[in-house]
Motif scaffolding. Sequence first.
Motif, PDB file in Angstrom:
ATOM      1  N   LEU A 275     -17.376 -19.146  -4.930  1.00 14.10           N
ATOM      2  CA  LEU A 275     -18.132 -18.612  -6.065  1.00 14.10           C
ATOM      3  C   LEU A 275     -18.950 -19.668  -6.779  1.00 14.10           C
ATOM      4  N   TYR A 278     -22.711 -20.968  -6.673  1.00 13.68           N
ATOM      5  CA  TYR A 278     -23.196 -19.598  -6.548  1.00 13.68           C
ATOM      6  C   TYR A 278     -22.447 -18.977  -5.390  1.00 13.68           C
ATOM      7  N   PHE A 279     -22.479 -17.660  -5.262  1.00 14.09           N
ATOM      8  CA  PHE A 279     -21.686 -16.969  -4.261  1.00 14.09           C
ATOM      9  C   PHE A 279     -22.155 -17.297  -2.849  1.00 14.09           C
ATOM     10  N   ASN A 315     -25.879 -13.974  -7.727  1.00 14.92           N
ATOM     11  CA  ASN A 315     -24.647 -13.231  -7.482  1.00 14.92           C
ATOM     12  C   ASN A 315     -24.877 -11.724  -7.581  1.00 14.92           C
TER      13      ASN A 315
END
Length: 503
Positions: A275, A278-279, A315
């Motif tokens: 996560l 960023y994802f 996300n």
Amino acid sequence: MNSSSVCHEIPDCPRLFVDAFRGAYLQKTRNPDNVFILSHWHGDHYGSLPRDGKYQGPSLIHCTPTTAALLREIHQVPEKYVVEHGYGETWLFHPLGNTKGLSTVQITFYDANHCPGAAIIVVEMADGKVHLHTGDMRYHTMMNVYPILERAASSRAIDTVLLDTTYSDPKHNFQPQEAAIDAIAAYSEGLLGTSRKCCSNVLILLSCYSIGKEKVLWEVSSRTNQLVYVNDRKMRMMRCIQKHHESSSQIVQRCTTDPNATDIHVIPMGLAGELWPYFQPNYWACAEYAKALETEYTKVVAFIPTGWADGSKWNKKNATSKFDCKGIEVEIRLISYSEHSSFSELKTFVEFLRPRKVVPTVFKDDRDRVKIEGRFAIDSGRAKQSFFSTMTSKSSNIGKQVLPGAATRLDPFPKRPKLNMSRSSPLKQKEGHVEKLASMRLMGFSADAANGALVESKGNIEEAVGLLITGKTKLPPTAEVIDLSGTNDVVESKSVPATPCEK
């Protein structure tokens, strides 16, 4: 949770420490007069608390029955060091070590709506003040009717709130838990049907931490009429949380340690994707997990329930993604679900409490901390009264302190050569500024913050204090300030944070 001492110590309660099992605090566990509270059993709160029988106290650890079970059974803390208190049960703490008199403090745990056993901690002082440490919490309106909180809020008795500010940025305003749980359960039911006979070679993966998200597991299991696979260690944890009052805490009755007995598996957070920053989905890890099972799955759907699902545009845009991993279609779904409060929920809670002061417990640095403080509505009248009272008290003691063994009093302001200055002289103005700055320093503000606020208020010390304690200063981080070089070493630099620094 931040490691700063302000996050772990309750005002006016020496020897009482909350979630302080790290760093120098560990040395304090060797003092039998010290008292420790563990708000809940998550790694960032129990920290470096020794495992496997190695905790030797003698400081006692106070917690809820569910957390106590986890400490004894999973963490292996000797039972004699664990003291459990049920929700709503009030127990006594004696800050000065005596068991009689007015110094007695009353402490009560209430459900934090975070994970099984999590507690918010209400501390009632002998003088009528009430402090609140939220540990980790997801605000719910039921908290407004917790008896002590309701009474203290209505009488404006709540002094300091140490607040879980995990999602204190206004951008965090995720959906209610119930909606997120329904989304996961409904999608799973649509894929698996209402019994395993209906299964079409689909594997459901549910990402979880050690404890928490049991509500998701319970609902998915109930709707699909399937068990949930957990490993042996997770099963032991599920047995411990049965003492918690919510029905989902009985999830152990719907769990199995046979990975081939169900199409619903719990996996660790991180297996299906990272996560931060960023994802980043990990399709191949999910596919390899499926290949290790007896059933020949052709589709894997991995859910990642997290408050960070809406943490960035990236996300949100990539909340659902798919990839074909050589015959296994892997779908990974970020779900906006959290067991921490959203920003709007935090604001609602603080507006209900109207404390004198909010202390964030999750922040990056001092600048971030004071920025977070400024987002919440405090009782500014009581805040100002407290600061001016402190200033008056400290000012009356200027020059009265004596160094050990010294015969003369200590002058906190070094004497400077007498200057022949007219009333309008810039040096005279600078001299007055220094004295006001010194007074504000005694109140606990950093030199830079006080200096900047005095400039903005045009030298009005009362207005300057009001600006700082309400977070309403307008100066940018690097605003120009009065140059005090050569007059006194009180000023540390020319970079002006907008609000006081307190570390």
